[in-house]
Scaffold this motif. Structure first.
Motif, short mmCIF file in Angstrom:
data_model
loop_
_atom_site.label_atom_id
_atom_site.label_comp_id
_atom_site.label_asym_id
_atom_site.label_seq_id
_atom_site.Cartn_x
_atom_site.Cartn_y
_atom_site.Cartn_z
N LEU A 248 76.33 -2.98 21.86
CA LEU A 248 75.65 -3.67 20.78
C LEU A 248 75.87 -5.17 20.84
CD1 LEU A 248 76.52 -1.38 17.72
CD2 LEU A 248 74.46 -1.31 19.15
N HIS A 249 74.80 -5.93 20.65
CA HIS A 249 74.88 -7.35 20.37
C HIS A 249 74.84 -7.50 18.86
CE1 HIS A 249 74.24 -8.78 24.53
NE2 HIS A 249 73.49 -7.69 24.65
N LEU A 250 75.87 -8.11 18.30
CA LEU A 250 75.99 -8.23 16.85
C LEU A 250 75.54 -9.60 16.38
CD1 LEU A 250 79.53 -6.61 16.52
CD2 LEU A 250 77.31 -5.49 16.17
N ASP A 251 75.09 -9.66 15.15
CA ASP A 251 74.66 -10.91 14.54
C ASP A 251 75.82 -11.90 14.54
OD1 ASP A 251 73.73 -12.98 12.99
OD2 ASP A 251 73.33 -11.77 11.21
N GLY A 252 75.63 -13.03 15.22
CA GLY A 252 76.70 -14.01 15.37
C GLY A 252 76.94 -14.87 14.15
N SER A 253 76.11 -14.74 13.12
CA SER A 253 76.32 -15.56 11.93
C SER A 253 77.36 -14.98 10.99
CB SER A 253 74.99 -15.74 11.18
OG SER A 253 74.53 -14.49 10.67
N GLU A 254 77.76 -13.73 11.24
CA GLU A 254 78.76 -13.10 10.38
C GLU A 254 80.15 -13.61 10.74
OE1 GLU A 254 78.19 -11.17 7.89
OE2 GLU A 254 76.03 -10.89 8.17
N VAL A 255 80.97 -13.84 9.72
CA VAL A 255 82.33 -14.33 9.95
C VAL A 255 83.23 -13.24 10.49
CG1 VAL A 255 84.38 -15.30 8.83
CG2 VAL A 255 82.10 -16.07 8.15
N ALA A 260 86.24 -0.93 13.87
CA ALA A 260 86.04 0.42 14.40
C ALA A 260 85.88 1.39 13.24
CB ALA A 260 87.23 0.81 15.27
N GLY A 261 84.91 2.27 13.37
CA GLY A 261 84.62 3.22 12.31
C GLY A 261 83.50 2.79 11.38
N THR A 262 83.09 1.52 11.45
CA THR A 262 81.99 1.05 10.60
C THR A 262 80.73 1.86 10.89
OG1 THR A 262 82.88 -1.20 10.53
CG2 THR A 262 80.56 -0.93 9.98
N GLU A 263 80.10 2.36 9.85
CA GLU A 263 78.93 3.21 10.02
C GLU A 263 77.71 2.41 10.47
OE1 GLU A 263 78.38 5.35 6.40
OE2 GLU A 263 80.13 6.65 6.75
N LEU A 264 76.92 3.03 11.32
CA LEU A 264 75.66 2.45 11.79
C LEU A 264 74.49 3.15 11.12
CD1 LEU A 264 76.43 2.19 15.61
CD2 LEU A 264 76.01 0.25 14.09
N ARG A 265 73.48 2.36 10.76
CA ARG A 265 72.25 2.89 10.19
C ARG A 265 71.06 2.19 10.83
NH1 ARG A 265 76.07 3.40 6.27
NH2 ARG A 265 75.99 5.30 5.01
N LEU A 266 69.90 2.80 10.72
CA LEU A 266 68.67 2.16 11.17
C LEU A 266 68.35 1.00 10.23
CD1 LEU A 266 66.58 5.34 11.97
CD2 LEU A 266 67.65 3.81 13.63
N ALA A 304 65.61 0.70 18.69
CA ALA A 304 65.64 0.62 17.23
C ALA A 304 66.69 -0.39 16.76
CB ALA A 304 65.96 2.00 16.64
N PRO A 305 66.31 -1.36 15.93
CA PRO A 305 67.31 -2.27 15.36
C PRO A 305 68.26 -1.50 14.44
CG PRO A 305 65.08 -3.15 15.12
CD PRO A 305 64.94 -1.72 15.52
N LEU A 306 69.53 -1.84 14.50
CA LEU A 306 70.55 -1.16 13.72
C LEU A 306 71.26 -2.15 12.82
CD1 LEU A 306 72.18 1.01 16.57
CD2 LEU A 306 70.20 1.58 15.14
N VAL A 307 72.02 -1.61 11.87
CA VAL A 307 72.94 -2.42 11.08
C VAL A 307 74.29 -1.70 11.08
CG1 VAL A 307 71.31 -3.62 9.60
CG2 VAL A 307 72.08 -1.35 8.95
N ALA A 308 75.34 -2.49 11.30
CA ALA A 308 76.72 -2.00 11.23
C ALA A 308 77.32 -2.54 9.95
CB ALA A 308 77.52 -2.46 12.43
N GLY A 309 77.35 -1.72 8.90
CA GLY A 309 77.69 -2.25 7.60
C GLY A 309 76.59 -3.20 7.16
N ASP A 310 76.91 -4.48 7.07
CA ASP A 310 75.92 -5.51 6.72
C ASP A 310 75.50 -6.35 7.92
OD1 ASP A 310 76.02 -4.78 4.01
OD2 ASP A 310 77.75 -6.07 3.66
N THR A 311 75.98 -5.99 9.10
CA THR A 311 75.76 -6.82 10.30
C THR A 311 74.63 -6.25 11.14
OG1 THR A 311 78.11 -7.42 10.34
CG2 THR A 311 76.84 -7.79 12.35
N ALA A 312 73.64 -7.06 11.46
CA ALA A 312 72.54 -6.63 12.31
C ALA A 312 73.04 -6.42 13.74
CB ALA A 312 71.43 -7.67 12.30
N ALA A 313 72.48 -5.41 14.41
CA ALA A 313 72.92 -5.06 15.76
C ALA A 313 71.73 -4.63 16.61
CB ALA A 313 73.95 -3.93 15.71
#
Length: 321
Positions: A248-255, A260-266, A304-313
């Motif tokens: 996964l490439h994660l949104d770099g704007s998140e601090v 590990a264990g963070t849920e992924l959703r569409l 499919a774009p995903l989100v890990a918690g509040d982070t786009a992936a």
């Protein structure tokens, strides 16, 4: 086991399973760049070290491991798994044979259970299993390193670098001449970039090898029976694994990185959407930015774009759906 290299300037201790070695030495990205350039070393002295000696060692291990090792050439590195009767991953071993002894390193703290299993399977075979963790430290030299290896040290050479089985008493002296130290966080960031799974990180109690891309590198499909082989053969020949490893490439704007264990959703289903996977390892990479490995359900569309918690992936395929 606490490494003496934690006294080096800037050393910050790692936590969790990697406790005992340095997380970093003050500059995570500099340490990553050094490893990527083939300089420096990584202290992996917290890993378990197990040896197997005796004339039957390779034939015996061949019966127990997922890898074909009965004719393993001297000096050739390989990796192998031990599975449960249901085909779930229990141990991961990183092996080399020096002509008289099979040397293996394993995840920190797993060597006692590993040895207990091996001892229970000795039967009439001429083998001896030993825990060498107290006297031998694993040190990693990155690919391209020209650091001198001391005489007599067993080396496990892979495309990603060399693992040295170094006498613990020589660890500080070796560090003094091996170049700048890099912490486990730098090593892990490069592992994530290389899509390499790690026991206890990318695995849980129901993980099978197909989900992580370990078929071929750690599981040989044309060898004799071993525990869990029925599951391996059935999934390989008749079906697909229920989950697959993705990068996964994660949104770099998140601090903060998603842990590990963070849920992924569409992404298009929003925060209340169904869970389709979870983060297994996340890291900050010196070139790619925030990245992660994750397990997702096999039928999740690769684009499919995903989100890990509040982070786009955004996904990259590691294991084909």
């Amino acid at each position: 086991m606490k490494s003496p290299l934690l006294t080096l300037p800037g050393a910050v201790p790692a936590e969790g399973v990697d406790e005992g070695v340095a997380a970093h030495y003050g500059d995570l990205f500099r340490e990553q760049r050094a490893l990527a350039d083939g300089t420096g070393f990584v202290d992996l002295s917290h890993r378990g070290v197990v040896t197997v000696t005796g004339e039957d060692r390779l034939a015996w291990l061949h019966l127990l491991l997922t890898q074909h090792v009965s004719d393993l050439p001297v000096g050739r590195a390989t990796e192998a798994l031990i599975l449960s009767a249901n085909g779930h991953i229990e141990h991961a071993l990183y092996l080399v044979d020096d002509g008289a002894t099979v040397w293996a390193h394993a995840e920190p703290g797993t060597q006692e259970a590993l040895i207990a299993y091996l001892e229970s399977m000795k039967f009439f075979y001429k083998v001896e299993v030993a825990d060498r963790t107290d006297e031998i430290a694993v040190v990693h030299l990155p690919a391209g390193s020209i650091a001198e290896v001391p005489d007599g040290v067993v080396v496990r050479e892979t495309p990603h670098g060399r693992d040295l089985f170094l006498p613990r008493a020589d660890l500080e002296a070796f560090a003094g001449q091996a170049g700048p130290p890099a912490g486990i966080l730098a090593y892990e960031a490069l592992r994530v970039e290389q899509h390499r799974p790690r026991l206890g990180f990318e695995t849980d109690h129901r993980t099978i090898p197909h989900e992580l891309g370990w078929i071929g590198s750690a599981v040989h499909l044309q060898k004799g029976c071993y525990r869990g082989q029925e599951t391996v053969a059935r999934v390989q020949n008749l079906g697909k694994p229920p989950r697959r490893l993705v990068f996964l490439h994660l949104d770099g704007s998140e601090v903060h990185l998603p842990a590990a264990g963070t849920e992924l959703r569409l992404a298009d289903e929003g925060p209340d959407g169904r869970k389709i996977g979870f983060i297994t390892t996340s890291a900050r990479h010196h070139e790619l930015g925030p990245v992660a490995l994750a397990l997702v359900k096999r039928n999740v569309a690769p684009d499919a774009p995903l989100v890990a918690g509040d982070t786009a992936a955004a996904q990259e395929v590691v294991v084909e759906p």
